[in-house]
Scaffold this motif. Structure first.
Motif, short mmCIF file in Angstrom:
data_model
loop_
_atom_site.label_atom_id
_atom_site.label_comp_id
_atom_site.label_asym_id
_atom_site.label_seq_id
_atom_site.Cartn_x
_atom_site.Cartn_y
_atom_site.Cartn_z
N GLY A 1 0.85 -1.18 0.00
CA GLY A 1 0.00 0.00 0.00
C GLY A 1 0.89 1.23 0.00
N VAL A 2 0.40 2.29 -0.58
CA VAL A 2 1.19 3.52 -0.72
C VAL A 2 0.25 4.72 -0.59
N GLY A 3 0.79 5.82 -0.08
CA GLY A 3 -0.01 7.04 0.04
C GLY A 3 -0.38 7.58 -1.33
N ALA A 4 -1.62 7.95 -1.49
CA ALA A 4 -2.11 8.44 -2.78
C ALA A 4 -1.37 9.70 -3.21
N GLU A 5 -1.15 10.62 -2.29
CA GLU A 5 -0.47 11.87 -2.65
C GLU A 5 0.98 11.63 -3.01
N ALA A 6 1.66 10.74 -2.29
CA ALA A 6 3.06 10.41 -2.61
C ALA A 6 3.14 9.78 -4.00
N LEU A 7 2.17 8.93 -4.31
CA LEU A 7 2.15 8.29 -5.63
C LEU A 7 1.89 9.32 -6.72
N LYS A 8 0.98 10.25 -6.48
CA LYS A 8 0.70 11.30 -7.46
C LYS A 8 1.94 12.18 -7.68
N ASP A 9 2.64 12.50 -6.60
CA ASP A 9 3.87 13.30 -6.73
C ASP A 9 4.92 12.55 -7.55
N SER A 10 5.06 11.26 -7.29
CA SER A 10 6.02 10.44 -8.02
C SER A 10 5.64 10.37 -9.50
N TYR A 11 4.35 10.27 -9.78
CA TYR A 11 3.88 10.22 -11.17
C TYR A 11 4.17 11.54 -11.89
N ARG A 12 3.93 12.66 -11.20
CA ARG A 12 4.21 13.96 -11.82
C ARG A 12 5.69 14.10 -12.16
N ALA A 13 6.55 13.64 -11.27
CA ALA A 13 8.00 13.69 -11.53
C ALA A 13 8.35 12.79 -12.71
N PHE A 14 7.73 11.61 -12.77
CA PHE A 14 7.92 10.67 -13.88
C PHE A 14 7.49 11.32 -15.20
N LYS A 15 6.36 12.01 -15.19
CA LYS A 15 5.84 12.63 -16.42
C LYS A 15 6.73 13.79 -16.89
N ASN A 16 7.49 14.40 -16.00
CA ASN A 16 8.44 15.42 -16.43
C ASN A 16 9.55 14.80 -17.27
N ILE A 17 9.84 13.55 -17.03
CA ILE A 17 10.88 12.84 -17.76
C ILE A 17 10.31 12.14 -18.98
N VAL A 18 9.10 11.61 -18.84
CA VAL A 18 8.44 10.86 -19.91
C VAL A 18 7.12 11.56 -20.25
N PRO A 19 7.18 12.70 -20.96
CA PRO A 19 5.95 13.43 -21.25
C PRO A 19 5.07 12.76 -22.31
N SER A 20 5.65 11.92 -23.14
CA SER A 20 4.92 11.27 -24.22
C SER A 20 4.02 10.15 -23.69
N ILE A 21 2.74 10.20 -24.06
CA ILE A 21 1.80 9.15 -23.66
C ILE A 21 2.24 7.80 -24.24
#
Length: 90
Positions: free
Chosen positions: A33-53
């Motif tokens: 299990g993981v905190g929803a906000e921490a996961l969202k933050d991690s995803y946003r950082a990931f999307k800065n590196i991988v912006p392409s869908i």
């Protein structure tokens, strides 16, 4: 863990660390299990590196094939989450 993360050799060390942290959060969503906000933050950082869908989907498919964990399903659950913790059901 007996698999490797899908990584782009053109990424910097910091970008690789960010992507690995995101995939670790996906693993944690299934295992503990993981905190929803921490996961969202991690995803946003990931999307800065991988912006392409398209690249995001490709990396997600490669990660799922190697680990059995679906980033798509985790992020779908986060999007509609009503709790502060995300835990994927087996």
């Amino acid at each position: 863990m007996n698999y490797s993360y899908p990584l782009n050799p053109d990424w910097t060390k910091d970008e690789i660390v960010t992507v690995v942290k995101y995939f670790e959060m996906i693993e944690r969503a299934y295992e503990k299990g993981v905190g929803a906000e921490a996961l969202k933050d991690s995803y946003r950082a990931f999307k800065n590196i991988v912006p392409s869908i398209g690249e995001e989907k490709q990396l997600g498919r490669e990660f799922e094939a190697a680990s059995g964990y679906s980033p798509y399903q985790v992020m779908k659950l986060v999007k509609h989450a009503t709790t502060s913790t995300i835990k994927m059901q087996p």
